[in-house]
Design an enzyme around this catalytic site. Structure first.
Site, PDB file in Angstrom:
ATOM      1  N   CYS A   1       8.950   3.732   4.617  1.00 54.37           N
ATOM      2  CA  CYS A   1       9.202   2.418   4.008  1.00 54.37           C
ATOM      3  C   CYS A   1      10.507   2.327   3.238  1.00 54.37           C
ATOM      4  CB  CYS A   1       8.032   2.055   3.100  1.00 54.37           C
ATOM      5  SG  CYS A   1       6.472   2.150   3.962  1.00 54.37           S
TER       6      CYS A   1
ATOM      7  N   LEU B   1       0.827  -1.210   0.000  1.00 52.37           N
ATOM      8  CA  LEU B   1       0.000   0.000   0.000  1.00 52.37           C
ATOM      9  C   LEU B   1       0.854   1.251   0.000  1.00 52.37           C
ATOM     10  CD1 LEU B   1      -2.369  -1.042   2.930  1.00 52.37           C
ATOM     11  CD2 LEU B   1      -2.688  -1.459   0.482  1.00 52.37           C
TER      12      LEU B   1
ATOM     13  N   LYS C   1       8.717  -8.474  -0.600  1.00 51.70           N
ATOM     14  CA  LYS C   1       8.359  -7.123  -0.169  1.00 51.70           C
ATOM     15  C   LYS C   1       9.579  -6.199  -0.182  1.00 51.70           C
ATOM     16  CE  LYS C   1       6.788  -3.508   1.660  1.00 51.70           C
ATOM     17  NZ  LYS C   1       5.687  -3.082   2.444  1.00 51.70           N
TER      18      LYS C   1
ATOM     19  N   GLY D   1      11.444   9.564   0.594  1.00 46.23           N
ATOM     20  CA  GLY D   1      11.361   9.539   2.056  1.00 46.23           C
ATOM     21  C   GLY D   1      10.273   8.570   2.478  1.00 46.23           C
TER      22      GLY D   1
END
Ligand code: UGA
Length: 436
Positions: free
Chosen positions: A264, A154, A208, A261
């Site tokens: 994540c 997301l 991921k 930035g």
């Protein structure tokens, strides 16, 4: 299905709410009692477009509830999502801090009833799921459970749309029962034929990190190319179009700026580097991505200094946008957090505006910044204006009005929102990132 989310941070809250919207019954648990009290009253602790309405709707329709009673929430769950934070370790070595994951595993273990799938939703290093399994077994040897990994992709500011219409769902499962559970949870997406990528657990965990590192690398790549464009007078926007239309490259994430930035990319690139090093490997492209990103912020400070005549001392600089991207109040690792203090240190006076981020900004920025009601107030008597974050409300500024309010006419567009021609027509000097 009956689902429980452990952690009501960004991921837990968005995911839990969207699962409720799918029709599942979701209980969101958090240790922070005041946060739960707020959520029960309908107050949403983060700014994410559309989330408040969706939470209210699902609470009203009886599919979403918030509690700090872990025991009850765990006992009734068919699947439990671990969505607690995995910040960069306080040791400062880039490793992900898994304290919250391990603690949550320990706490849920004694309360498991019937077959339950425990799913890592947080971004965690490879091998974390087997640690979760070990901890649960140690704390409840008779528990009937499987662990699985289901990373989230997301984007803040677009999280609900990303959840409802994902490009793919990755499920890391190693038993048929766990796979069946995950597939049932995501059943509502089958109608729109969302691909479900089934992998083993380690692969899902690593997918991921690889996805975020690749996207970050794309940004660092275009940021370096933009600097080259600046040097030789080429136009990075046209260049990005020219390469992005090649389906193998793709046009997304080719927007140069002041460096990526957020909560994540910075954290996950560091963690991936550490995971690789632990296994005796160096991910040199990821290392370069991180270095280029740090350098980009420093280069933006130099760009601003040059634009105001070689020294910021005594100059008034208006800053539009403070958050790491639009549609969020999140200041984590925002480039503004590096760039603004550097300007202040050299004697600049800063007048800033952000539509949603000023409260968060005040918590992390050094004192001395003047926060204003709107963009025009920020620009009044300024020597230069920096467009730092591309909020929609800064995309159609009345440039003639701005020029009338400012002392000197320097427009530093760190997001390349405006065409140089438009800005110059209003009497400004235009400085973009990779085009002028
Ligand atoms: C990112 C990923 O895009 C999500 O897929 C992932 O799920 C999420 O991290 C996560 O791991 O939880 P997010 O950090 O919300 O999402 O924001 P992005 O939209 O990816 O932007 C990250 C940073 O890159 C921002 O500072 C943005 O301004 C910058 N960026 C993005 C650019 O400088 N250029 C671009 O072309 C795109």
């Amino acid at each position: 299905m009956q689902l429980t989310m452990i952690g009501t941070g960004y991921v837990g809250l968005v995911t839990g709410t969207c699962f409720a919207e799918f029709g599942h019954h979701v209980t969101c648990v958090d240790k922070d009692k005041s946060k739960i009290e707020q959520l029960c009253k309908g107050a949403i602790p983060i700014y994410e477009p559309g989330l408040d309405t969706l939470v209210a709707k699902n609470v009203r329709e009886g599919r979403l509830q918030f509690t700090s009673n872990l025991e009850e929430a765990v006992a009734e769950a068919e699947a439990i999502f671990l969505a607690v934070g995995t910040p960069t370790s306080r040791r400062g070595d880039g490793y992900a801090d898994l304290t919250y994951i391990y603690q949550a595993s320990k706490e849920i273990a004694p309360h498991l009833k019937g077959y339950t799938v425990i799913i890592d939703k947080s971004t965690v290093p490879t091998g974390t799921a087997s640690q979760v399994e070990r901890i649960i077994k140690e704390n409840n040897p008779t528990a009937d459970f499987d662990v699985a990994s289901n990373p989230e992709f997301l984007r803040e500011g677009a999280a609900i749309a990303d959840f409802m219409r994902p490009d793919r769902v990755v499920i890391g499962v190693e038993t048929e029962r766990a796979e069946e559970t995950l597939r049932s949870i995501y059943q509502p997406l089958f109608l729109q034929e969302t691909p479900i990528v089934k992998t083993d657990i380690k692969t899902a965990e690593l997918t991921k990190y690889a996805a975020n590192a690749f996207l970050a690398a794309k940004i660092s790549f275009i940021n370096e190319i933009a600097l080259l464009c600046d040097t030789i007078g080429a136009d990075v926007i046209a260049l990005a179009k020219g390469i992005g239309m090649d389906g193998r490259i793709g046009s997304k994430f080719l927007h140069p700026g002041p460096g990526y930035g957020g909560s994540c990319f910075p954290k996950d690139t560091l963690a991936l580097m550490r995971i690789a090093q632990e296994h005796g490997q160096n991910l040199r492209i990821v290392e370069a991505t991180v270095e280029v990103n740090a350098a980009q912020k420093a280069k933006m400070v130099k760009k601003i200094r040059d634009a105001v005549g070689g020294s910021e001392a005594g100059k008034t600089i208006a800053v539009l946008g403070l958050t790491f991207k639009p549609e969020t109040d999140d200041m984590r690792e925002s480039s503004a957090v590096t760039i603004l203090p550097a300007l202040l240190e050299k004697g600049a006076k800063i007048k800033a505006h952000d539509p949603f981020g000023m409260e968060e900004a005040k918590k992390v920025m050094p004192p001395g910044i003047i926060y204003t009601e709107n963009a025009y107030e920020a620009c009044t008597d300024a020597d230069a204006v920096i467009l730092m974050t591309e909020w929609n409300q800064y995309r159609a500024l009345d440039l003639n009005r701005l020029a009338g309010l400012m002392r000197n006419h320097v427009f530093i567009d760190l997001r390349n929102v405006y065409t140089p021609k438009t800005v110059k027509a209003a009497g400004f000097q235009y400085i973009g990132v990779g085009r002028s």
